[in-house]
Structures are given as structure tokens and as C-alpha cells.
Write an enzyme that holds these catalytic residues in place. Structure first.
Site, PDB file in Angstrom:
ATOM      1  CG  ASP A   1      -0.163  -0.322   2.518  1.00  0.00           C
ATOM      2  OD1 ASP A   1       1.047  -0.021   2.595  1.00  0.00           O
ATOM      3  OD2 ASP A   1      -0.778  -0.868   3.456  1.00  0.00           O
TER       4      ASP A   1
ATOM      5  CD  GLU B   1       0.671  -7.081   2.940  1.00  0.00           C
ATOM      6  OE1 GLU B   1       1.461  -7.834   3.524  1.00  0.00           O
ATOM      7  OE2 GLU B   1       0.751  -5.830   2.980  1.00  0.00           O
TER       8      GLU B   1
ATOM      9  CD  GLU C   1       0.815   4.214   4.716  1.00  0.00           C
ATOM     10  OE1 GLU C   1       2.029   4.461   4.802  1.00  0.00           O
ATOM     11  OE2 GLU C   1      -0.075   4.853   5.355  1.00  0.00           O
TER      12      GLU C   1
ATOM     13  CG  HIS D   1       6.982   2.506  10.616  1.00  0.00           C
ATOM     14  ND1 HIS D   1       6.427   1.400  11.215  1.00  0.00           N
ATOM     15  CD2 HIS D   1       6.432   2.577   9.382  1.00  0.00           C
ATOM     16  CE1 HIS D   1       5.593   0.819  10.373  1.00  0.00           C
ATOM     17  NE2 HIS D   1       5.565   1.514   9.257  1.00  0.00           N
TER      18      HIS D   1
ATOM     19  NE  ARG E   1       4.347  10.503   6.342  1.00  0.00           N
ATOM     20  CZ  ARG E   1       5.391  11.264   6.110  1.00  0.00           C
ATOM     21  NH1 ARG E   1       5.490  12.433   6.710  1.00  0.00           N
ATOM     22  NH2 ARG E   1       6.354  10.881   5.313  1.00  0.00           N
TER      23      ARG E   1
ATOM     24  CG  HIS F   1      11.328   6.167  10.802  1.00  0.00           C
ATOM     25  ND1 HIS F   1      11.716   7.258  10.071  1.00  0.00           N
ATOM     26  CD2 HIS F   1      10.481   5.457  10.008  1.00  0.00           C
ATOM     27  CE1 HIS F   1      11.105   7.233   8.893  1.00  0.00           C
ATOM     28  NE2 HIS F   1      10.364   6.145   8.827  1.00  0.00           N
TER      29      HIS F   1
END
Length: 404
Positions: free
Chosen positions: A106, A128, A142, A223, A225, A256
Site C-alpha cells: 500500500d 497482499e 496507505e 514508524h 506517521r 526510524h
């Protein structure tokens, strides 16, 4: 009779488009399966979204890229990234047109690969497929990316029956969907079949101590956002609380690379001697750390898929997840970023081996290690090189034999 070289020359080329490490890890088993099958040629196209991490991940599996895009990124914005990816993919397609394009997951690379193929009327295969959080804001962007790719895909390779059900509910024809399992299970089984050299001496010692039971180990990965800023600060303070309450607890946190994230991690955990903060770990070392862990705190989708292979409980640092299979199987719990919830739940699991055992699933609900082989056979079917689709993956909880 044509010689072997000529046979190779006429093989249809299948693009495997990767821009991030998770994509590279999950596409690597497919590349190996295509090469072993001998009827299609895998072409790994690295988009340049995360160039160094893609190359490192592929090297773990003895693979290298076939095509590499170079992006000219100035602002770091999504429009800039998407436009650069589309232009670069179009240039490569002009030189070596693909017979089919496989995109995974994604990311922005996934969306760009699907659009570039669709516009050329090349079949899009979505590996996926069907994951849904049903919240366009989490994960962002995503959730929208994967819904858009669904509209362009000719073949949807769902990792689980639940993901396939999501596709059917959105009107995707049954004949275009195969439950293949998740290739990340293939990948992690391949990695753990080999001995791993841990290059960081401090991490190597910690893993040795955890494996022999001298310490409890908690892997923490952050990680996404939507976790940045105050939500991440709450998680890190919960981690500090847990270490302060349990002198046997050690934490490994691969930070990250984004400076905003890295600086916050160091600020919040600087006074915690039990915390080992590293850069992003090579995939084999991450797998070794996961295998040695007592529990995991993570907002990563990949960790949710990989941890059940080792029977390691996962506390999911999100309010919603598109991988409810792990929660439903009992091997993951949604705790969000609430400091008190994280501390209380983690304490219970760290101090109660029986509670951890109850969370361990009888098998990994995301795959059985044969997803790449199913994917190769599905691609062959799509291109008219095989008479039918393979039998679908069925989680072990279904108590049915799995055919490949």
C-alpha cells in the site's frame, strides 16, 4: 529445437516493483519462485523511494535489482514522489515492456506501479490485496492507496480469507481473487533457516542473554506517521515506565531514520540504561531480535505478520489495524498509544508466562511458507501458462489440509 538461451529470451518478464524494505522482503520470495519455475523472468524494479534499504533487503535473499529509478526529491511531498515514480516507471516500460506488474501492499510505490501498468493496459497483480482498516486517516495515506490499487488490479492475491472477504464485499469478482498467504512468512522462514551474524556487539550480547533467559527482551518499533509527535511520546514514556518497574527488562528499539522520530526517541529514553537504540536493523538481525523477544510493541504491519511464527505476543500501538487476523487468533492485542494501557498490558504479559502462552496461536494466521509458490502459479495462470489457479491458503485454525 531452440537452445536454452533462446527459451530464456522469450520468457515473459514480470515486474516486481519495490520501493521500501517491506516491499523488497515480501517480493523477494516471489522473485525466487519465478526464477525457479522457469516459465517467467522476474524483473525487480527498485523505484528509489528507499534505495539503500531495498538493496540491503534483497541482498539477504541473494538478489539484486534489475532496474533502478533515480528520484530527484526536493520537498519530500507525496505529489513530488508520485510524479517522479510515474515518470521513471514509464521510461523503463518503454525500454522493456512487462507482461505483468506485481505491486505489493500500500505504499506510494505500490500506487505508482499499479497506475503505470494500468495506463499501458498491462495486468496489475496486487500482492497482499484486500487489507482494510476502514479508516482513510489510519494508516494515512496507505488505506487510500490500497483501495485505489484494488480498482486497477486484474488479479488480487489476498493474504488471508478475511482479506479476500473484504474484496468480495467491494464487488471484486471471485474468479479474480486468490488467498495466497503472505509472502513475509516465506521470507522470515528463509532467513531463520540460516545462521545470523549480528554486527552490533551490544545487540549480539543482549540476544544471547535473552535466548538463555537471563533477561526479558522487548522489541519496540515505531514508524507510522500518525504515531509521530505526542502519540509516540506517550509510547516512549510507557517503555521507560516498564523498564523502571522491571530491572530484568531490556528494550531494543530500531529508530526510524527520520530526524524528528530519532530525536524524540533519544530524548525520552536517554536516561534508561536498559534501552538499546539502534538504526534500522538488517532484516536477518531484526528477525533474530524478534525471535528472542518476550513481547513486542509495534505499529508495524510486518511485525504483526512475522511474530506469530515465533509465538511472540504483539501489542499493537494503533487504535485500528487492517490485520485483525492476529487479534482474532489471540496473538496480538490492540493497545493504541495510551500510556497506562500499554504499561498495564505489557506488565501482565511480562510477568505471567501462562498469559503469554495463551496468546500464542497454533499457527501463523498469515501464511504457511508457500505463498510465493502460489503466487508463481497464479501469475502463470494469468498469462495462460498454467491451466488453473492453485488451491488457496487456509489458516491452520481451519483444520483443513493445505494444497499447493
Amino acid at each position: 529445437m531452440r537452445n536454452a538461451q533462446n527459451e530464456t529470451d522469450v520468457m515473459p518478464e514480470i515486474w516486481l516493483v519495490a520501493g521500501t524494505r517491506p516491499e523488497a522482503v515480501k517480493l523477494a520470495p516471489v522473485a525466487r519462485a519465478l526464477a525457479s519455475g522457469g516459465r517467467m523472468r522476474p524483473v525487480i524494479v527498485a523505484t528509489g523511494q528507499h534505495p539503500e534499504m531495498v538493496g540491503q533487503a534483497l541482498a539477504t535473499f541473494g538478489l539484486t535489482t534489475d532496474e533502478n529509478l533515480t528520484l530527484n526529491r526536493r520537498t519530500g511531498s507525496q505529489p513530488e514522489l508520485l510524479s517522479g515514480l510515474l515518470t521513471g516507471l514509464e521510461e523503463v516500460a518503454d525500454r522493456r515492456p512487462p507482461a505483468a506488474v506485481v505491486v505489493q501492499g500500500d505504499t506510494t510505490t505500490t500506487l505508482a506501479g499499479a497506475l503505470a501498468a494500468f495506463w499501458r493496459r498491462v495486468p496489475v497483480v496486487h500482492l497482499e490485496a484486500g487489507l482494510r482498516s476502514f479508516d482513510l486517516g489510519a494508516p494515512f495515506p496507505e488505506e487510500l492507496n490500497r483501495k485505489l490499487v484494488t480498482q486497477a488490479a486484474a488479479l488480487h492475491l489476498a493474504p488471508t480469507p478475511d482479506a479476500a472477504a473484504n474484496l468480495r464485499a467491494e464487488g471484486v469478482p471471485e474468479k479474480n481473487v486468490l488467498v495466497a498467504g503472505n509472502t513475509v512468512v516465506d521470507a522470515i522462514l528463509t532467513v531463520t533457516d540460516k545462521s545470523t551474524t549480528v554486527h552490533n556487539p551490544e545487540l549480539a550480547t543482549l540476544l544471547e542473554n535473552a535466548t538463555r533467559g537471563a533477561v526479558k527482551l522487548m522489541l519496540v518499533t515505531l514508524h507510522r506517521r500518525e504515531s509521530w509527535g505526542e502519540p509516540m511520546r506517550r509510547v516512549l514514556r510507557a517503555v521507560a515506565d516498564l523498564m523502571a518497574a522491571d530491572p530484568e527488562l531490556r528494550v531494543v528499539l530500531p529508530a526510524h531514520p527520520n530526524p524528528e522520530v530519532r530525536d524524540l526517541v533519544r530524548e525520552e529514553l536517554a536516561g534508561s540504561p536498559g534501552a538499546l537504540i539502534t538504526g534500522p536493523l538488517p532484516y536477518p538481525e531484526l528477525a533474530a531480535t524478534l525471535a528472542a523477544s518476550t513481547i513486542v510493541l509495534s505499529d508495524s504491519g510486518g511485525i504483526q505478520e512475522e511474530a506469530p511464527t515465533f509465538g511472540v505476543p504483539v501489542l499493537v500501538l494503533r487504535d485500528v489495524t487492517e490485520r485483525m487476523e492476529a487479534v482474532n487468533a489471540g496473538c496480538a492485542l490492540l493497545v493504541g498509544t495510551d500510556r497506562d494501557m500499554i504499561v498495564s498490558t505489557a506488565k501482565r504479559l511480562l510477568n505471567d508466562p501462562a498469559a503469554r502462552t495463551r496468546m500464542m496461536s497454533s499457527g501463523n494466521p498469515f501464511g504457511d511458507g508457500a505463498a510465493a509458490e502460489r503466487t508463481e502459479r497464479a501469475l502463470a495462470y494469468l498469462l495462460g501458462l498454467a491451466p488453473d489457479l492453485p488451491a488457496p491458503f487456509r489458516p491452520s485454525s481451519a483444520n483443513e489440509p493445505v494444497e499447493v
